[in-house]
Design an enzyme around this catalytic site. Structure first.
Site: not given
Ligand SMILES: NC(=O)c1ccc[n+]([C@@H]2O[C@H](COP(=O)([O-])OP(=O)(O)OC[C@H]3O[C@@H](n4cnc5c(N)ncnc54)[C@H](O)[C@@H]3O)[C@@H](O)[C@H]2O)c1
Length: 505
Positions: A123, A144, A156, A194
């Site tokens: 991540s 991800h 992702e 993120n």
């Protein structure tokens, strides 16, 4: 196009939280799944844990007993990495360290066939950097998943600099075949979610640090006005302050300490003192069984004003005019070129948060952005020491007459929801301009990855093209650190529209 046929098994290496979740997803999709973990016995324990989770799915009627039995038969714990030789895909979910991941991949490359797809669930590390260890990095891609992987739909699919288009496409189609919603993204710090979600936490913490409001009030405003499922304080208590801070820190460092991603000092203090959130019994909030949950600030009942004067176009808050009328309050409309305000009977003004502070105008109260003014149950107001008590009382009474709870916060430019949304919109525009992902994929990622009520581009369209730019530009004037500097991409977006509309102001 099918991603991978079911005849050869897939493997998950690292059978902790994420490895188990990913293995369960692959199993339920019909694959044989080999499980390998560096700690002897852990793959077997993981197989048992997955079996127990499938049992619970059977109890809830989401899986038949026969489906569970065949899935468990397809689960193949491996004692040795060499047992993964026949796999068509290996997803690694080992600890988050570059050297560990690189070493594992180098070993795998000597074991699996040339056409085996290799994937990482990292991540925070760079897919390009991890793949640098491989002789053939073209077959290496980021997959991800979000925690818990069996429940959360988003994946992702991250292409490193060396990832082949065919590998990325295979990974994308595979995620889809596994019932997930994949989004394609480039290898940048934080990927999509993120990266773009940082201001949601950072702005809430900044308002708190600026003494603008307490966590319970900020959380209530984000939920009840912003339409976010949870506020930033309660959400980070759930995620773990250490986990959330470490993501922020990693994104900030990876962007060479870009001021837009600066971590929060207040959150640092929490982590340093062991107040990690629910898991430690205390974070922003106290989770002791006898602890009282703090209430958001809610203003006392005030009298509704008899009338308001509307000057100009209230932009994203335009719906308020109809709502005020429906509440039986008289509305006088005045076409003012420069004004986008409500004037209250005492002469004070009420304006949508725009990045300016209340001290800059005589007797003004700002109100915060709402996702939907009709559905919002709370509205934040900000007043300065120069705002007259009458103006604040009339503004409070007006929103109360519309059925809203009112939270009065400090004189914080951009307030709570407005600055948060403006920064999310800006980072999203910036990400598209830098080739991170498409607008559609960013919207999908933020809705599914962090449950935003709207994707940043949907929000941007709803707010009008200039809105986020103008707000950030004003905030940037007041805080020239660069934290609020609107991106070139957002500037282009706002300016291009002005030109199309025949104005260059
Ligand atoms: N936990 C999350 O919310 C989350 C979400 C998305 C991605 N990730 C990423 O997924 C990966 C795994 O995270 P996790 O939370 O499942 O970790 P975890 O600590 O629960 O599990 C890691 C497992 O990997 C094993 N392991 C370590 N080194 C190994 C090696 N060289 N070979 C084989 N096995 C090895 C460990 O024994 C352990 O069982 C990390 O890259 C993390 O960044 C985690």
């Amino acid at each position: 196009m099918t991603a991978l046929d079911l005849s050869s098994p897939v493997a998950v290496v690292g059978t902790g939280t994420m490895g188990q979740g990913i293995a369960q997803v692959a199993l339920v999709a019909g694959h044989r799944v080999r499980l390998y973990d560096a700690v002897p016995g852990r793959a077997l324990e993981a197989a048992e844990a997955i079996g127990a989770r499938l049992d619970r799915l059977v109890e809830k009627d989401r899986l038949t007993a026969a489906e569970r039995d065949t899935a468990c038969e397809r689960l193949l714990p491996a004692a040795d990495l060499a047992d993964l030789a026949d796999c068509s895909l290996v997803v690694e979910a080992v600890l988050e360290r570059l050297d560990a991941k690189q070493e594992l991949l180098r070993a795998l490359e000597d074991i699996v066939d040339e056409d085996c797809l290799l994937a990482t669930n990292t991540s925070s590390l760079s897919v390009t950097a991890i793949g640098g260890a491989l002789r053939s990095p073209g077959r290496f891609v980021g997959l991800h998943f979000f925690n818990p992987a069996p429940l959360l739909p988003l994946v992702e699919v991250v292409s490193g600099f060396a990832t082949d288009v065919t590998s990325a496409t295979r990974a994308y189609e595979l995620a889809r075949a596994w019932g997930k919603t994949p989004v394609a993204c480039a290898d940048t710090p934080g990927f999509i979610v993120n990266r773009i979600a940082r201001p949601f936490y950072a702005e809430a913490f900044a308002v708190y640090e600026a003494q603008g409001a307490d966590p319970a009030t900020i959380d209530a405003v984000l939920r009840e006005s912003g339409g976010f499922r949870m506020g930033a304080f309660e959400l980070t208590d759930l995620i773990g302050q250490d986990v959330n801070e470490s993501v922020t820190h990693s994104v900030w460092q990876s962007f060479f300490q870009d001021v837009r991603f600066t971590p929060s000092l207040a959150q640092r203090r929490l982590v340093e003192s062991g107040r990690l959130g629910r898991k430690s019994g205390h974070g922003w909030y106290d989770y002791a069984h006898d602890a009282e949950r703090p209430e958001p600030h809610t203003a006392e009942e005030q009298q509704r004003p008899a009338y308001v004067v509307v000057e100009g176009d209230l932009g994203p808050a335009g719906e308020l005019v109809a709502m005020i009328r429906e509440a039986g309050i008289q509305v006088r409309e005045e076409d003012e070129d420069h004004g986008t305000r409500l004037v209250l009977p005492g002469g004070g003004q009420l304006a949508l948060a725009d990045g300016q502070t209340s001290v800059e105008f005589r007797d003004v109260v700002y109100f915060d952005l709402a996702l939907d003014y009709r559905r919002a149950t709370r509205i934040a107001l900000s007043a300065s020491q120069d705002t007259s008590p009458q103006t604040l009382a009339e503004a409070t009474g007006l929103f109360q007459a519309l059925g809203k709870d009112v939270s009065v916060i400090g004189d914080v430019p951009g307030m709570i929801v407005a600055r948060t949304v403006a920064r999310i919109v800006d980072l999203a525009h910036d990400a598209v301009a830098k080739g991170v992902a498409t607008e559609e994929d960013i919207d999908t990622a933020m809705r599914l990855g962090v449950n935003y009520p709207l994707g940043p581009f949907e929000w941007s369209r709803k707010l009008g093209r200039n809105w986020a730019y103008a707000l950030l530009d004003d905030l940037h004037l007041r805080d020239p650190s660069g934290r609020y500097a609107p991106s070139l991409a957002l500037y282009r977006h706002a300016y291009a529209t002005d030109k199309r509309e025949g104005s260059t102001s």
